[in-house]
Motif scaffolding. Structure first.
Motif, PDB file in Angstrom:
ATOM      1  N   UNK A 218       0.705  -1.091   0.073  1.00 20.72           N
ATOM      2  CA  UNK A 218       0.136  -0.099   0.006  1.00 20.72           C
ATOM      3  C   UNK A 218       0.961   1.247  -0.006  1.00 20.72           C
ATOM      4  N   UNK A 219       0.636   2.225  -0.976  1.00 23.69           N
ATOM      5  CA  UNK A 219       1.668   3.299  -1.039  1.00 23.69           C
ATOM      6  C   UNK A 219       1.415   4.594   0.038  1.00 23.69           C
ATOM      7  N   UNK A 220       0.321   4.238   0.697  1.00 28.21           N
ATOM      8  CA  UNK A 220      -0.212   4.972   1.855  1.00 28.21           C
ATOM      9  C   UNK A 220       0.965   4.919   2.869  1.00 28.21           C
ATOM     10  N   UNK A 221       1.417   3.640   3.021  1.00 31.06           N
ATOM     11  CA  UNK A 221       2.329   3.529   4.142  1.00 31.06           C
ATOM     12  C   UNK A 221       3.552   4.287   3.828  1.00 31.06           C
ATOM     13  N   UNK A 222       3.748   4.232   2.664  1.00 29.05           N
ATOM     14  CA  UNK A 222       5.218   5.283   2.158  1.00 29.05           C
ATOM     15  C   UNK A 222       4.750   6.738   2.645  1.00 29.05           C
ATOM     16  N   UNK A 223       3.870   7.047   2.059  1.00 29.96           N
ATOM     17  CA  UNK A 223       3.419   8.499   2.309  1.00 29.96           C
ATOM     18  C   UNK A 223       3.467   8.706   3.731  1.00 29.96           C
ATOM     19  N   UNK A 224       2.845   7.887   4.645  1.00 26.74           N
ATOM     20  CA  UNK A 224       2.755   8.232   6.066  1.00 26.74           C
ATOM     21  C   UNK A 224       4.323   8.226   6.645  1.00 26.74           C
ATOM     22  N   UNK A 232      14.967   7.289   2.884  1.00 21.63           N
ATOM     23  CA  UNK A 232      14.686   5.834   1.987  1.00 21.63           C
ATOM     24  C   UNK A 232      14.925   4.644   2.747  1.00 21.63           C
ATOM     25  N   UNK A 233      16.186   4.622   3.266  1.00 23.71           N
ATOM     26  CA  UNK A 233      16.513   3.417   3.695  1.00 23.71           C
ATOM     27  C   UNK A 233      15.877   2.858   5.097  1.00 23.71           C
ATOM     28  N   UNK A 234      15.108   4.006   5.818  1.00 16.77           N
ATOM     29  CA  UNK A 234      14.349   3.811   6.691  1.00 16.77           C
ATOM     30  C   UNK A 234      12.862   3.253   6.456  1.00 16.77           C
ATOM     31  N   UNK A 235      12.624   3.641   5.230  1.00 13.33           N
ATOM     32  CA  UNK A 235      11.453   3.175   4.460  1.00 13.33           C
ATOM     33  C   UNK A 235      11.665   1.877   4.065  1.00 13.33           C
ATOM     34  N   UNK A 236      12.638   1.568   3.542  1.00 12.72           N
ATOM     35  CA  UNK A 236      12.902   0.233   3.136  1.00 12.72           C
ATOM     36  C   UNK A 236      12.811  -0.837   4.270  1.00 12.72           C
TER      37      UNK A 236
END
Lengths: 330, 292
Positions: A218-224, A232-236
Motif C-alpha cells: 500500500x503506497x499510503x504506508x510510504x506516504x505516512x 529511503x533506507x528507513x522506509x525500506x
C-alpha cells in the motif's frame, strides 16, 4: 456373483427412487449426472482432451510403478514378468551409490537455497528503488532473458567461454600471467559451477514474484512514513521488507519442499567423466541405469524413492506454508 | 527529500550494481555473438580475440550449407508452432470449463489435476508409457507428453474466473452455445493470457531437449537442442561421429566459431519474440500467483 453393467445401472436407479417417494423427490447421482451431462455436454467435450491428457500421461504411468516389484523384462512384458517383492529396494538401499546420490542431491540443492535464493530478493529490492522507468525496464528485459534459453544453450555457452583450451576466460587468465583453471572438469568446482549457472539463468526471472509483492504494498504506508520523516533506507527497513516478508517465507518453505529436484537437464549436460562422482543425482542415475543399461525395475525403484521423498517434502512444506497463513501450493 | 547526500549515494550505488548485474548477464551472450562473426583466419592465428578486426559470415554460411542444422531447426520450428497451437487450445478449453461454477464434477477434476503436481511417477514409467503407446520415433512423442501443464491450467482458470458471468449469460441469450461462447467471447478477450502462455509453450517446445534424447532415434526427427548438444557439448568430450564429421569437414572455419554461430541461430527466435510479449507474461505470471 457379478452384476453386469446394465444390471448395476438399473439397481442404482431403483434404489434411491424407492427411498425418496416423499414430498421432495431426490434425484440419484446418476440422474444428476445425466442432467448435467445433457445441459453442459459441450463443456465436457471441450474439457475432454485436457482431462484425457492427465488421465493417460499422469495417472496411467502410476501403474508402471509396479515394475519396482517385478523382475521386469521388456520381452516378457508386464503381465508375464516375475514378481520379486522388495528385492530391488534392498539392492538399491544397500548399494553405495545410494549414499552418493543422496549426498550430491542434498549438496547441490542446499547450495542453491543458500546462494541462489537471496539474490532475486536483493535485485528486486534494488529495482524497486529505481525511479527511471526506462532503465528499470531495460534491466528487467535483460535479466529475464536467460530464463527463456534452453539448458543446452546455457551449458554450451559455458563450455565455449570457460573451456580449457579455447575458452576466452582461460585465455585471459593466461594473458595476465595466471594458471589455467579447469572449470569444467575439476570436481571441486562442479557444484559451484552448477550454482553459478542457475543464478545466471534464473535469478533474474526469480525477481518477478518479489516485484509483484512489492507492487502490492500500500503506497499510503510510504506516504505516512515520509510525513514522519523516514529516509529511503528507513522506509525500506520498516515498510518494504515487512511488506514482502510473508512472500519470502512462503517461497523459502516451498523451495525446501523441492530439495529433491535439482534440475536434471543441467546436471545431465554438465556431467562429464571426471566429475561423475559429484554429479550423479537420482534423475541422472535413473536415466543411466534404467534407459541406457536397460535395468528397468531397479531404476524404477530409484525413481520411486525420489518421488516418494519429494511428495512427503512438498506436502509438509505446504502445510508449513499454510501455518504462516498463506495459500501455499494448494 | 530525495536530494539528500545519502539518497544520492544510494542512487549512484544502486544504478551501478544493477548495471553490473545486467552486464554480467549479457556479456557472455554478447561475446558469443561477436565471435560468431569473427574472421576465421584472424581467430585461428591470434591467441586471443575479444573484438575481431575483420568480420565474416563464413560460420553462418557453413551452418546453412549443412543439412542437419537446417533440418533440426525445421523440426523445432514445427514443434514451436504446431505444438503451441494444440497446447493452447487444450489448456484454455480445459481451464475455461473448470472456471464455470455450475460444472458438475468440477471439484473432482480440480483435485485430480492438482494431485498430478505432487507426485511424478518418474522417468521409467513415463518412458514405458510412451513406448507402449507406440509413440517412439514420432513427432507426437515430443508433443503429447508435454501437451498441457497443471500449473498453467490453474493459472488460466483463475484468469477466466475473473471474467464476469454476465458476459456469458448475454451471449447465451443471443443464442450462443457453450463452444460459441468460448471461441467468440472468451478467447478474444483473453488475448493477453493467450499471448503469455503461448510464449511459454512456444519456448518450451523450441527448447525441447530431453524428450528428444529419450524418444527419438531417427535423425530426421531430431530436435534442434539435441543437435546443439551434440555439437556444443558431446563433440568436445565424447566425439560423436556424425557431429565430429560435421565439424571436421573442410575445416576452413574453426569449430569454436561454428559453435558460437549455432548458439546465436538457436537463440535468435526467442530473443526476437520475447521483448514484444514481455508485458503479457509478466501479467500472466502474476495472475493467481500473488495475492494483491
Amino acid at each position: 456373483m457379478t452384476l453386469s453393467h446394465s444390471q448395476l445401472e438399473r439397481l442404482q436407479e431403483a434404489l434411491p427412487a424407492g427411498r425418496s417417494e416423499g414430498a421432495h423427490p431426490k434425484k440419484s447421482w446418476v440422474q444428476e449426472w445425466q442432467v448435467a451431462l445433457k445441459r453442459d455436454k459441450y463443456l465436457y467435450v471441450m474439457a475432454a482432451p485436457g482431462l484425457l491428457f492427465f488421465l493417460i500421461f499422469k495417472y496411467v504411468p502410476l501403474w508402471g510403478l509396479l515394475l519396482a516389484f517385478q523382475n521386469f523384462s521388456p520381452y516378457l512384458g508386464f503381465w508375464d514378468s516375475e514378481w520379486v517383492g522388495f528385492k530391488y529396494f534392498a539392492e538399491f538401499f544397500d548399494n553405495p551409490d545410494f549414499m552418493l546420490l543422496f549426498r550430491n542431491t542434498m549438496a547441490i540443492s542446499l547450495l542453491n537455497i543458500v546462494f541462489f535464493f537471496p539474490i532475486p530478493i536483493v535485485v528486486a529490492l534494488l529495482l524497486n528503488e529505481v525511479r527511471k522507468l526506462a532503465f528499470k525496464k531495460f534491466i528487467q528485459t535483460v535479466i529475464y532473458l536467460p530464463h527463456f534459453l534452453s539448458w543446452v544453450i546455457i551449458v554450451g555457452i559455458c563450455f565455449l567461454i570457460l573451456g580449457e583450451g579455447s575458452g576466452v576466460v582461460n585465455q585471459l587468465i593466461v594473458e595476465f600471467g595466471g594458471q589455467k583453471i579447469q572449470f569444467l572438469t575439476e570436481p571441486n568446482l562442479f557444484w559451484a559451477m552448477l550454482t553459478a549457472q542457475s543464478i545466471w539463468k534464473e535469478a533474474g526471472w526469480g525477481t518477478i514474484i518479489f516485484l509483484a509483492a512489492l507492487a502490492g504494498i500500500n503506497s499510503e504506508l510510504y506516504e505516512a512514513a515520509q510525513i514522519d520523516g523516514a529516509t529511503r533506507w528507513q522506509q525500506m527497513r520498516n515498510v518494504t521488507i515487512p511488506g514482502i516478508k510473508s512472500t519470502i517465507i512462503v517461497l523459502l518453505i516451498l523451495r525446501l519442499g523441492q530439495v529433491m529436484d535439482v534440475g536434471f537437464e543441467q546436471i545431465y549436460l554438465m556431467a562429464s567423466g571426471p566429475v561423475a562422482q559429484v554429479a550423479d543425482v537420482f534423475d541422472t542415475y535413473v536415466y543411466r541405469v534404467g534407459i541406457q543399461q536397460g535395468r528397468f525395475s531397479y531404476a524404477t525403484v530409484a525413481g520411486l524413492f525420489k518421488s516418494v521423498v519429494g511428495l512427503i517434502l512438498v506436502v509438509s512444506a505446504n502445510r508449513l506454508a499454510k501455518k504462516f497463513g498463506e495459500e501455499g501450493l494448494y | 527529500m530525495d536530494k539528500s547526500m545519502g539518497a544520492k549515494i544510494f542512487n549512484a550505488l544502486n544504478y551501478t550494481v544493477l548495471t553490473i548485474v545486467g552486464l554480467v548477464t549479457l556479456l557472455p551472450f554478447i561475446y558469443v555473438v561477436i565471435i560468431s562473426f569473427a574472421d576465421p583466419t584472424e581467430y585461428l592465428t591470434k591467441s586471443l580475440v575479444l573484438i575481431p578486426e575483420k568480420w565474416s559470415l563464413s560460420a553462418y554460411e557453413y551452418i546453412f550449407s549443412t543439412n542437419a542444422f537446417v533440418h533440426a531447426m525445421g523440426v523445432s520450428g514445427f514443434l514451436a508452432v504446431f505444438g503451441t497451437l494444440v497446447s493452447l487450445i487444450v489448456t484454455s478449453a480445459l481451464a475455461y470449463v473448470l472456471s464455470r461454477k455450475r460444472l458438475k464434477g468440477k471439484k473432482f477434476f480440480l483435485v485430480a489435476i492438482l494431485m498430478t503436481m505432487l507426485f511424478n511417477p518418474g522417468m521409467i514409467p513415463n518412458y514405458l508409457l510412451v513406448d507402449s503407446l507406440g509413440l517412439m520415433d514420432s513427432i507426437w512423442a515430443l508433443i503429447l507428453p508435454a501437451l498441457t501443464s497443471a500449473w498453467y491450467v490453474f493459472l488460466m482458470k483463475n484468469f477466466y474466473q475473473e471474467i464476469p458471468d454476465e458476459l456469458e449469460e448475454a451471449a447465451k441469450m443471443d443464442g450462443c452455445s457453450d463452444i460459441g461462447v468460448f471461441f467468440r467471447i472468451m478467447l478474444p478477450i483473453s488475448v493477453s493470457a493467450l499471448a503469455a502462455f503461448g510464449l511459454f509453450y512456444a519456448v518450451a517446445y523450441w527448447n525441447t531437449y530431453f524428450s528428444g534424447v529419450l524418444y527419438i532415434n531417427r535423425d530426421s526427427l531430431r530436435p534442434l537442442q539435441v543437435l546443439l548438444q551434440m555439437l556444443l557439448i558431446s563433440a568436445s568430450q565424447m566425439a560423436d561421429p556424425s557431429m565430429a564429421a560435421m565439424l571436421e569437414s573442410e575445416r576452413t572455419v574453426p569449430p569454436q566459431v561454428i559453435k558460437m554461430a549455432a548458439v546465436v541461430l538457436s537463440s535468435l527466435p526467442i530473443v526476437m519474440v520475447y521483448p514484444f510479449l514481455q508485458k503479457y507474461f509478466v501479467k500472466g505470471m502474476m495472475v493467481g500467483s500473488v495475492k494483491g
